[in-house]
Design a protein around this motif. Sequence first.
Motif, mmCIF file in Angstrom:
data_model
loop_
_atom_site.group_PDB
_atom_site.id
_atom_site.type_symbol
_atom_site.label_atom_id
_atom_site.label_comp_id
_atom_site.label_asym_id
_atom_site.label_seq_id
_atom_site.Cartn_x
_atom_site.Cartn_y
_atom_site.Cartn_z
ATOM 1 N N LYS A 123 -43.765 -11.922 41.982
ATOM 2 C CA LYS A 123 -42.956 -10.765 41.575
ATOM 3 C C LYS A 123 -43.467 -10.234 40.254
ATOM 4 C CE LYS A 123 -38.801 -12.094 44.103
ATOM 5 N NZ LYS A 123 -37.342 -12.321 44.056
ATOM 6 N N THR A 124 -44.502 -9.437 40.340
ATOM 7 C CA THR A 124 -45.159 -8.899 39.148
ATOM 8 C C THR A 124 -44.838 -7.438 38.892
ATOM 9 O OG1 THR A 124 -47.108 -8.358 40.488
ATOM 10 C CG2 THR A 124 -47.083 -10.510 39.403
ATOM 11 N N GLU A 125 -44.173 -6.778 39.843
ATOM 12 C CA GLU A 125 -43.912 -5.342 39.714
ATOM 13 C C GLU A 125 -42.500 -5.106 39.188
ATOM 14 O OE1 GLU A 125 -46.478 -3.353 40.316
ATOM 15 O OE2 GLU A 125 -47.594 -5.165 40.829
ATOM 16 N N GLU A 126 -42.367 -4.090 38.341
ATOM 17 C CA GLU A 126 -41.042 -3.744 37.834
ATOM 18 C C GLU A 126 -40.144 -3.251 38.969
ATOM 19 O OE1 GLU A 126 -39.742 -4.172 34.861
ATOM 20 O OE2 GLU A 126 -41.580 -5.118 34.160
ATOM 21 N N THR B 21 -37.710 -1.143 41.225
ATOM 22 C CA THR B 21 -37.567 0.290 41.467
ATOM 23 C C THR B 21 -36.155 0.742 41.124
ATOM 24 O OG1 THR B 21 -36.915 -0.108 43.769
ATOM 25 C CG2 THR B 21 -39.267 0.176 43.316
ATOM 26 N N ILE C 217 -41.979 -3.654 47.485
ATOM 27 C CA ILE C 217 -42.007 -2.229 47.148
ATOM 28 C C ILE C 217 -42.468 -1.412 48.344
ATOM 29 C CG2 ILE C 217 -43.129 -0.500 45.698
ATOM 30 C CD1 ILE C 217 -43.135 -2.481 43.437
ATOM 31 N N LYS C 218 -43.493 -1.905 49.058
ATOM 32 C CA LYS C 218 -43.958 -1.191 50.243
ATOM 33 C C LYS C 218 -42.871 -1.133 51.312
ATOM 34 C CE LYS C 218 -48.861 -2.373 49.649
ATOM 35 N NZ LYS C 218 -50.011 -3.116 50.224
ATOM 36 N N ARG D 154 -37.507 -8.243 39.280
ATOM 37 C CA ARG D 154 -38.886 -7.874 39.612
ATOM 38 C C ARG D 154 -39.159 -8.067 41.100
ATOM 39 N NH1 ARG D 154 -42.457 -10.472 34.644
ATOM 40 N NH2 ARG D 154 -41.876 -8.916 33.056
ATOM 41 N N THR E 201 -42.148 -8.015 44.476
ATOM 42 C CA THR E 201 -43.535 -8.144 44.900
ATOM 43 C C THR E 201 -44.027 -6.782 45.406
ATOM 44 O OG1 THR E 201 -42.928 -8.732 47.166
ATOM 45 C CG2 THR E 201 -43.121 -10.526 45.576
ATOM 46 N N ARG E 202 -45.329 -6.645 45.514
ATOM 47 C CA ARG E 202 -45.882 -5.386 46.016
ATOM 48 C C ARG E 202 -45.449 -5.132 47.459
ATOM 49 N NH1 ARG E 202 -52.114 -5.418 43.658
ATOM 50 N NH2 ARG E 202 -51.520 -5.460 41.433
ATOM 51 N N ARG F 274 -36.255 -9.014 34.477
ATOM 52 C CA ARG F 274 -37.231 -9.992 34.952
ATOM 53 C C ARG F 274 -36.788 -10.585 36.284
ATOM 54 N NH1 ARG F 274 -37.780 -15.534 34.442
ATOM 55 N NH2 ARG F 274 -39.922 -16.317 34.354
#
Length: 363
Positions: free
Chosen positions: A10-13, A15, A229-230, A223, A225-226, A220
């Motif tokens: 989980k590196t993405e902020e 949404t 988000i997709k 957060r 994962t990519r 935090r």
Amino acid sequence: MSNGGDKEGKTEEATEKKIRDAIEKGSVPFSKELSAFAALVGFVIVTSFFIVGSTIALVSSLKGFIDDPGRWPLENTADAVQLFRAINLDAAQFLLPAVIVLAIAGLASSLFQNPPQIVFDRIQPQLSRLSLSAGWRRIFGLQGWVEFLKGSFKLSALAVLAYLLARAARFDVFNSMFMAPNALPELMRTMANRLFLAVLVAIVLLVVADLVWSRFFWRRELRMTRQEIKDEQKQAEGDPIIKGRLRSLARDRARKRMIGRVPQATVVIANPTHYAIALRYVRTENRAPIVVAKGLDFIALNIRSVAEKHGIPVVEDKLLARSLYDKVEVDQVIPPEFYRAVANVILYIMSRGRPLQGIAPNR
């Protein structure tokens, strides 16, 4: 995948949708230190402005019970109820200012951090909250260590301040042995106020740091994962595969409608195999020819086939067909720069004795 792997992935902020959903479910950043700070402020306000008057009123009321006990006979249950009611009323009057001030302080600290909302999911019983592994991670995880450090800081600060204040007030404490008994409460109140004021000043930095930390830790934990988000984008915008299929179906329907209009054309201008433009020109309808269909490769061959089937003249002009395909869309009138070239095509067909739809032959 393990929980540690999930956290590392989980590196993405988060949404805006993830944050909005979390807030709607009652998951909001909250600083316990600010609530404790507000409670201390409320306590100082009570001891500074209300405790003296309330204490005097309570002592005066209790003094009446002691000085004139005969006024309150205890011969039956009704007498006992009346006595307890009077005592409870005096106690309530003594505690009411403190309760009101502390309640206002608590509400103010909560409203300062987040707007009020009712979330029933937060009060529903959940078996997952009884998980030993989750409790162990909560105690010995990052948040648990932060809470331990904050508690240690507060305890150390309180011990140091209590020692310094006691040392500074040692002569007052010694002299209190020679004071009148009614002066002792005021001395105790003054020393308590000094202690709590010193604690408030000492933990202001802790409160500010905890406010920042609570929001950082909250974000935090949110957060993503990519892949999450997709997936969220797919849910918001629709699955790309399905959307592509729908676009393909829409193009097929538009293509069929366009091919269905070819029999209405006046002439088809074509590159032998690659381009085909079907034009309709009826003097009573438009001031200039209009494109009713156009196509490339397979569609161009389909347009030519339909035109030949319905007796629509097909004229091969590579340059004109390519130019019309690039410059004019379906249902658009051809630009003026193509008037002469298209007129020459029409004249060519008429010179060969082919009748054109909507155009009267020369006499």
